[in-house]
Write a protein that holds these residues in place. Structure first.
Motif, mmCIF file in Angstrom:
data_model
loop_
_atom_site.group_PDB
_atom_site.id
_atom_site.type_symbol
_atom_site.label_atom_id
_atom_site.label_comp_id
_atom_site.label_asym_id
_atom_site.label_seq_id
_atom_site.Cartn_x
_atom_site.Cartn_y
_atom_site.Cartn_z
ATOM 1 N N TRP A 42 0.848 -1.189 0.000
ATOM 2 C CA TRP A 42 0.000 0.000 0.000
ATOM 3 C C TRP A 42 0.881 1.235 0.000
ATOM 4 O O TRP A 42 1.726 1.419 0.883
ATOM 5 C CB TRP A 42 -0.914 0.035 1.214
ATOM 6 N N PHE A 43 0.692 2.071 -1.018
ATOM 7 C CA PHE A 43 1.378 3.348 -1.090
ATOM 8 C C PHE A 43 0.424 4.383 -0.498
ATOM 9 O O PHE A 43 -0.665 4.613 -1.053
ATOM 10 C CB PHE A 43 1.744 3.668 -2.536
ATOM 11 N N PHE A 104 1.729 5.798 -7.915
ATOM 12 C CA PHE A 104 0.933 4.567 -7.936
ATOM 13 C C PHE A 104 0.106 4.477 -9.209
ATOM 14 O O PHE A 104 -0.116 3.389 -9.737
ATOM 15 C CB PHE A 104 0.039 4.496 -6.705
ATOM 16 N N ASN A 196 6.161 2.831 1.171
ATOM 17 C CA ASN A 196 4.942 2.035 1.279
ATOM 18 C C ASN A 196 4.832 1.314 2.611
ATOM 19 O O ASN A 196 5.771 1.305 3.417
ATOM 20 C CB ASN A 196 4.816 1.028 0.118
ATOM 21 N N HIS A 198 3.942 -2.560 3.759
ATOM 22 C CA HIS A 198 4.039 -3.861 3.094
ATOM 23 C C HIS A 198 3.695 -4.971 4.086
ATOM 24 O O HIS A 198 4.158 -4.963 5.222
ATOM 25 C CB HIS A 198 5.471 -4.036 2.571
#
Length: 339
Positions: A42-43, A104, A196, A198
């Motif tokens: 997830w950014f 992204f 991010n 992770h």
């Protein structure tokens, strides 16, 4: 075990599907347990999560170029920015959400904008178009890295539920801790995570010091980490000091070889947990035999393994140094093998 091939899926899914506001972990459980190995990226400030799933396959390699590779992404970003990504976030912190959203969106192009259609890997993977690659190419997909980043990681136990299945509720809570803290810090004009968040999911480990060691063989493990450029170290440290105590309460341990120095109180918590689970004493027995002169000991290991107080004043690092060090987890694995 001989090498084998794995089927691979790189897809997008809305974060709320896997981590709903009500904390229901059922979708995450189904996603993770339907594949042999799963990673989530997830950014921050984006609605979607990148889901990377792998399952063993008897098919020969096919469509290998479709696997989204970090090497290309990292190389291109480093080249386009001349290695100054962290400096960009430092100079224009207010633009951090927009920059990460743009990055992204670019990543989505490499993925072909493919969205997750089913939580079940078998229902989503299509033999007529999806890749199969040798396992070593699938799992070891990254060999290039940014040179100026910080990384801290913690485990979250995933216990078996009575009857069948596993309880992922603590993983969802840890995710909400991270996302909630990012949101609170954003409201204060701080942006601690510029790469991010992770998550990766494994079973467990027999290594005596492993954060993935579990008292029950049926308990699985989530590793959750957060990465940022080193220019954001002060904000990163503040973020770690907020979320790590919450993650500790779920029963896991930090990854000892990562940037744990930003939260020194974690040393004592980890020592107590290693001692309580009964794996520290046998490790120290082997350690004393293999390193009687304490060549591989230092102030950090004295605190972690022996429960010693800090040798001197303990301050948060204000800048980073390039260094090489022996992973304590790798040393633990070696000692288990020797046993």
């Amino acid at each position: 075990e001989p090498l084998f091939n794995v089927a691979v899926l790189d897809e997008l899914v809305e974060a709320d599907v896997l981590f709903p506001p009500d904390g229901n972990p059922s979708n995450l459980e189904r996603l993770v347990t339907s594949a042999d190995y799963v990673e989530l990226f997830w950014f921050p400030y984006n609605r979607h999560i990148w889901v990377k799933r792998f399952s063993r396959s008897a098919l020969p390699p096919q469509f290998e170029a479709k696997v989204v590779g970090f090497n290309f992404i990292v190389s291109e970003l480093a080249s386009l920015t001349h290695g100054l990504m962290g400096k960009l976030f430092e100079i224009t912190p207010w633009a951090t959400p927009l920059i990460l959203q743009l990055l992204f969106e670019s990543l989505k192009v490499f993925m072909g904008e493919r969205h997750l259609r089913s939580l079940s890997f078998a229902d989503d993977w299509d033999a007529s178009r999806d890749p199969v690659v040798p396992v070593q190419d699938a799992y070891l997909y990254q060999s290039k890295y940014f040179t100026n980043f910080v990384d801290l990681e913690h485990t979250i136990p995933i216990p078996a539920k009575p009857g069948s299945g596993h309880d992922f509720s603590a993983v969802v809570a840890a995710w909400q801790d991270a996302v909630g803290t990012i949101g609170l810090m954003q409201a204060q004009g701080e942006f601690p995570i510029t790469i991010n968040v992770h998550l990766r999911f494994v079973k467990n480990s027999d290594a005596l010091l492993s954060p993935a060691w579990q008292a029950s063989p049926t308990t699985h493990t989530c590793y959750i980490e957060f990465l940022s450029f080193s220019e954001q170290l002060p904000q990163y440290t503040a973020f770690a000091q907020r979320v790590i105590p919450r993650w500790e309460s779920y029963g896991g341990l930090p990854h000892f070889a990562k940037f744990l120095q930003v939260f020194p109180p974690a040393y004592a918590d980890a020592h107590q947990k290693l001692q309580a689970r009964g794996t520290l004493a046998p490790f120290l027995t082997w350690r004393d035999q293999l390193d009687p002169r304490n060549v591989f000991m230092n102030d950090f290991l004295n605190q972690l393994l022996l429960g010693a107080p800090p040798a001197g004043s303990q301050s948060i690092p204000s800048r980073l140094f390039n260094c090489r060090f022996l992973s304590i987890e790798a040393l633990s694995e070696l000692l288990v093998t020797a046993a």
